[in-house]
Design a protein around this motif. Structure first.
Motif, mmCIF file in Angstrom:
data_model
loop_
_atom_site.group_PDB
_atom_site.id
_atom_site.type_symbol
_atom_site.label_atom_id
_atom_site.label_comp_id
_atom_site.label_asym_id
_atom_site.label_seq_id
_atom_site.Cartn_x
_atom_site.Cartn_y
_atom_site.Cartn_z
ATOM 1 N N PHE A 19 -11.600 0.988 -6.949
ATOM 2 C CA PHE A 19 -10.996 1.846 -7.968
ATOM 3 C C PHE A 19 -10.807 3.271 -7.463
ATOM 4 N N TRP A 20 -11.867 3.860 -6.912
ATOM 5 C CA TRP A 20 -11.779 5.270 -6.530
ATOM 6 C C TRP A 20 -10.849 5.480 -5.347
ATOM 7 N N PHE A 21 -10.833 4.545 -4.422
ATOM 8 C CA PHE A 21 -9.928 4.665 -3.276
ATOM 9 C C PHE A 21 -8.466 4.657 -3.733
ATOM 10 N N SER A 22 -8.086 3.649 -4.501
ATOM 11 C CA SER A 22 -6.692 3.522 -4.921
ATOM 12 C C SER A 22 -6.311 4.586 -5.948
ATOM 13 N N PHE A 25 -5.772 8.100 -4.336
ATOM 14 C CA PHE A 25 -4.515 8.194 -3.592
ATOM 15 C C PHE A 25 -3.329 8.336 -4.540
ATOM 16 N N ILE A 26 -3.287 7.486 -5.572
ATOM 17 C CA ILE A 26 -2.148 7.491 -6.494
ATOM 18 C C ILE A 26 -2.097 8.787 -7.290
ATOM 19 N N LEU A 27 -3.256 9.243 -7.751
ATOM 20 C CA LEU A 27 -3.291 10.485 -8.519
ATOM 21 C C LEU A 27 -2.856 11.669 -7.666
ATOM 22 N N LEU A 28 -3.344 11.745 -6.430
ATOM 23 C CA LEU A 28 -2.960 12.828 -5.526
ATOM 24 C C LEU A 28 -1.457 12.798 -5.263
ATOM 25 N N PHE A 29 -0.918 11.606 -5.023
ATOM 26 C CA PHE A 29 0.514 11.480 -4.779
ATOM 27 C C PHE A 29 1.314 11.976 -5.985
ATOM 28 N N GLY A 30 0.927 11.535 -7.182
ATOM 29 C CA GLY A 30 1.646 11.927 -8.391
ATOM 30 C C GLY A 30 1.626 13.426 -8.611
ATOM 31 N N VAL A 31 0.475 14.045 -8.410
ATOM 32 C CA VAL A 31 0.353 15.491 -8.625
ATOM 33 C C VAL A 31 1.209 16.259 -7.628
ATOM 34 N N ASN A 188 -17.051 -8.243 0.902
ATOM 35 C CA ASN A 188 -17.671 -7.416 -0.139
ATOM 36 C C ASN A 188 -18.201 -6.112 0.445
ATOM 37 N N GLY A 189 -17.494 -5.615 1.435
ATOM 38 C CA GLY A 189 -17.839 -4.337 2.051
ATOM 39 C C GLY A 189 -16.598 -3.476 2.204
ATOM 40 N N PRO A 190 -16.675 -2.438 3.027
ATOM 41 C CA PRO A 190 -15.554 -1.494 3.154
ATOM 42 C C PRO A 190 -14.230 -2.155 3.531
ATOM 43 N N ILE A 191 -14.255 -3.141 4.431
ATOM 44 C CA ILE A 191 -12.996 -3.772 4.854
ATOM 45 C C ILE A 191 -12.339 -4.484 3.683
ATOM 46 N N GLY A 192 -13.126 -5.314 2.994
ATOM 47 C CA GLY A 192 -12.581 -6.056 1.860
ATOM 48 C C GLY A 192 -12.097 -5.156 0.746
ATOM 49 N N TYR A 193 -12.860 -4.103 0.456
ATOM 50 C CA TYR A 193 -12.467 -3.191 -0.616
ATOM 51 C C TYR A 193 -11.205 -2.408 -0.240
ATOM 52 N N ALA A 194 -11.048 -2.099 1.050
ATOM 53 C CA ALA A 194 -9.821 -1.419 1.485
ATOM 54 C C ALA A 194 -8.606 -2.324 1.296
ATOM 55 N N VAL A 195 -8.780 -3.618 1.565
ATOM 56 C CA VAL A 195 -7.692 -4.579 1.358
ATOM 57 C C VAL A 195 -7.244 -4.576 -0.100
ATOM 58 N N PHE A 198 -5.447 -1.196 -0.951
ATOM 59 C CA PHE A 198 -4.053 -1.128 -0.500
ATOM 60 C C PHE A 198 -3.163 -2.035 -1.348
ATOM 61 N N GLY A 199 -3.711 -3.179 -1.779
ATOM 62 C CA GLY A 199 -2.946 -4.059 -2.662
ATOM 63 C C GLY A 199 -2.614 -3.389 -3.976
ATOM 64 N N ILE A 200 -3.572 -2.664 -4.533
ATOM 65 C CA ILE A 200 -3.338 -1.953 -5.798
ATOM 66 C C ILE A 200 -2.306 -0.846 -5.614
ATOM 67 N N ILE A 201 -2.429 -0.092 -4.512
ATOM 68 C CA ILE A 201 -1.471 0.994 -4.263
ATOM 69 C C ILE A 201 -0.054 0.438 -4.158
ATOM 70 N N ALA A 202 0.112 -0.638 -3.374
ATOM 71 C CA ALA A 202 1.441 -1.243 -3.238
ATOM 72 C C ALA A 202 1.953 -1.732 -4.585
ATOM 73 N N THR A 203 1.064 -2.340 -5.391
ATOM 74 C CA THR A 203 1.478 -2.874 -6.689
ATOM 75 C C THR A 203 1.907 -1.765 -7.634
ATOM 76 N N VAL A 204 1.161 -0.664 -7.674
ATOM 77 C CA VAL A 204 1.516 0.449 -8.561
ATOM 78 C C VAL A 204 2.890 0.996 -8.208
ATOM 79 N N PHE A 205 3.168 1.161 -6.909
ATOM 80 C CA PHE A 205 4.473 1.700 -6.523
ATOM 81 C C PHE A 205 5.576 0.669 -6.735
#
Length: 664
Positions: A19-22, A25-31, A188-195, A198-205
């Protein structure tokens, strides 16, 4: 991979790292984009041009790989695998399932592009002379490419991955689960959560682009009907209004009512399609539909890799094909999750061809009928203004086409209503999917927390508004191309993980067919001896002795009996005494061949570390494997008694006789 590798537990709740990663990024981009719209628009356009010129080839290659992968998987033996346990049955009938897949193929963007895109390709073609019949034919070919099999191939791929790992292996219904065969519990660690991030970021855009095109289309419809100004602030108001309605639907539990409205909406969309078909040049539209389909299928291999590399450099590829491929990739978690949830219990073959063909039929029919109606008006009826609108004001083009039909005001009003409902239902579904992708725990069929739906609805509205302020259509396209790039690489890793999982499953099925102790016959020492054999890794000398003292006598006894029966029998020792074979001739028919051959393998690391056998220090162990005429059968005879080997020979011989019976 265990069926209960990482079972979901507890209530579904927000997944903080994802949640916080995606969200950050999205909030910063929008602002940033809202604060500096002109500069941001210029940056986005420059970045898109860079992407088109630098990695355009990669997008075309990746999308083709996704499509080839799902088709080859469906046609292979893996196609029989169920998306769920072997005993699972589909929740929905074929008719209901097909109807839901059909609904997945309808989006508000069909209204935006069905007229404007083919006219633009005809008047500004990537190759050839503009405004001709050949340009029109090429335009429809390109339109079918952009809305055809490639897009539904990536949807089928993501849906297959999500359903397979969630329903067959009890992993989270998350993108990271497809990497389990590659990185194990580290999903269930940093790699998986990053995946997942990035999926959420792509979906939002991707959703933001869809909402942006939808708002432009609706604003034009309201402008046509009521004279409502076509301005950015009006568009922001529409975004706020319709996203607010979608959020209310998402959190209030009135889903059933919305689904009923959606069903009515689909009927209205079909009615609109039939109206355009029969109120226009029907025979011409049917002829062009079939010809467009043939042109598309005939040129599909070539167009899949067409980069216009020998033509004069232009921005056409980046503004169209690269954008579309990026957009399909961005939408894939959204649509993939939807079709995964309705497909539990289906085989992979059913799933892939259902997803590829059912929505595709309606989509291509829609594009062909509307597109060719517009082309006919421009080429044969002198409506040059319609063509100019496609280039200068594409969101108004559909309404200008409908203006030429009977009862135009009513038809346009119905079109605006259909677009509004599609906007709300898509936004509603999008917020639910985003909340699920940013959550953890619960069951695979549970939706994310309601507050997450509200949050992602607001974020999608923010991104859509920001992109419209920074450059309208060009900014929408640029943002999708850029944010889809890292996620497209993740999809390639997911493909590798899925292929590895399929391979492991096939090997497991083979292993289950062959036990270290056959059912027929008996073994001294009972189950304890059988357990010892299961964890024993024999040396070369042990297998030599086994071949000499057990296998060879068994084959000699069997060959003697077959010789007594009048059959032509031959036995052959291996050149290094590492194999022994039996061949039984049947005249002109296929001979029966049974060979036991010694083969060496590297000892598994877990066995070297803890089994306590001295010979494991050699790092190799050996098996006495059965080979038939078609090759190895991948099972080991070491530990079998002579009687058990004889029974195995007879079992294989009876199968061979059944084969001769079937092909006689």
């Amino acid at each position: 991979m265990s069926a209960s590798s990482i079972p979901p537990s507890g209530l579904i709740r927000m997944n903080p790292p994802v949640f916080w990663f995606s969200a950050s990024f999205i909030l910063l981009f929008g602002v940033v984009v809202i604060a500096m719209p002109e500069q941001a628009g210029a940056w986005l356009l420059a970045a898109q041009n860079w992407a088109a010129n630098t990695v355009g080839w990669y997008y075309l290659l990746a999308m083709t790989l996704y499509l080839v992968f799902v088709v080859v998987t469906a046609l292979s033996g893996y196609g029989k695998i169920k998306l769920g346990a072997d005993h699972d049955e589909p929740e929905f009938s074929y008719l209901s399932w097909a109807g839901m897949l059909f609904a997945a193929g309808i989006s508000i963007t069909l209204f935006f592009f069905c007229v404007s895109e083919p006219l633009t390709h005809m008047l500004q073609p990537p190759q050839g002379e503009a405004g001709t019949a050949d340009a029109a034919r090429q335009a429809m070919q390109i339109l079918f490419l952009h809305w055809g099999l490639h897009g539904w191939g990536v949807f089928a791929f993501v849906g297959m991955a999500l359903a397979y790992f969630a329903y067959r292996h009890n992993l989270p219904l998350a993108l990271r689960s497809a990497l389990y065969p590659l990185i194990g519990k580290r999903i269930n660690g940093p790699i998986g959560y990053a995946v997942d991030g990035f999926g959420i970021i792509a979906t939002v855009f991707g959703l933001g682009a869809d909402m942006g095109f939808g708002v432009l289309h609706l604003n034009s419809g309201l402008d046509y009907l009521f004279g409502i100004a076509h301005t950015q602030w009006v568009q922001v108001g529409l975004i706020t209004l319709m996203m607010g309605a979608a959020i209310i639907v998402a959190v209030s539990g009135v889903d059933k009512g919305v689904r009923v409205m959606s069903d009515i909406n689909m009927l209205l969309a079909c009615a609109l399609l039939l109206f355009v078909l029969f109120a226009g040049p029907t025979q011409h539209l049917l002829n062009t539909l079939i010809q467009n389909l043939g042109d598309y299928l005939g040129a599909l291999p070539m167009k899949s890799f067409d980069l216009y590399a020998y033509d004069k450099p232009s921005d056409w590829l980046g503004g169209w094909t690269v954008f579309y491929w990026a957009w399909w990739i961005a939408w894939s978690p959204f649509v993939g999750l939807f079709i995964a949830r309705i497909s539990r219990g289906r085989t992979i073959r059913e799933f892939v061809f259902g997803v590829l063909l059912i929505p595709l039929g309606f989509t291509l029919a829609w594009m062909s009928i509307f597109g060719n109606s517009a082309i006919d008006q421009v080429l044969n009826h002198g409506m040059s203004a319609l063509g100019m609108s496609a280039i200068d004001n594409p969101s108004m083009t559909l309404y200008l086409l409908l203006e030429t039909y009977p009862w135009s005001k009513t038809v346009i009003a119905v079109t605006v209503f259909i677009s509004f409902v599609f906007f709300v239902t898509s936004a509603d579904s999008g917020t639910v999917v985003l909340s699920t992708l940013s959550a953890k725990g619960g069951n695979p069929d549970e939706d994310g927390p309601k507050w997450l739906r509200v949050f992602w609805g607001a974020m999608t509205a923010l991104v859509t508004s920001a992109l419209l302020f920074s450059g309208s259509i060009d900014a929408l396209k640029s943002a999708v191309v850029l944010t889809s790039l890292p996620f497209s690489l993740i999809l390639l890793l997911m493909m590798w993980g899925l292929h590895k999982a399929f391979y492991l499953e096939s090997q497991k099925q083979i292993a289950q067919m062959h036990s270290l102790a056959p059912v027929s016959g008996s073994r001294r020492g009972g189950w304890r001896q059988r357990l010892s054999q299961a964890v024993h890794f024999p040396s070369r000398d042990e297998v030599y002795r086994f071949l000499d003292t057990t296998v060879r006598p068994a084959i000699e006894e069997v060959s003697a009996v077959f010789t007594e029966k009048g059959l032509h029998v031959a036995t052959h020792p291996g050149p290094a005494n590492d194999s022994v074979s039996l061949e039984i001739g049947h005249g002109d028919q296929h001979p029966f061949v049974y060979q036991v051959q010694m083969r060496g393998y590297f000892t598994p690391s877990f066995a070297r570390g803890g089994m306590g056998s001295k010979q494991l220090n050699n790092r190799r162990y050996y098996r006495a494997e059965v080979h038939l005429s078609e090759g190895s059968q991948d099972y080991d005879l070491v530990g079998y008694s002579k009687e058990q080997i004889i029974n195995d020979i007879l079992d294989q011989y009876e199968r061979h006789m059944q084969f001769l019976h079937l092909v006689r």
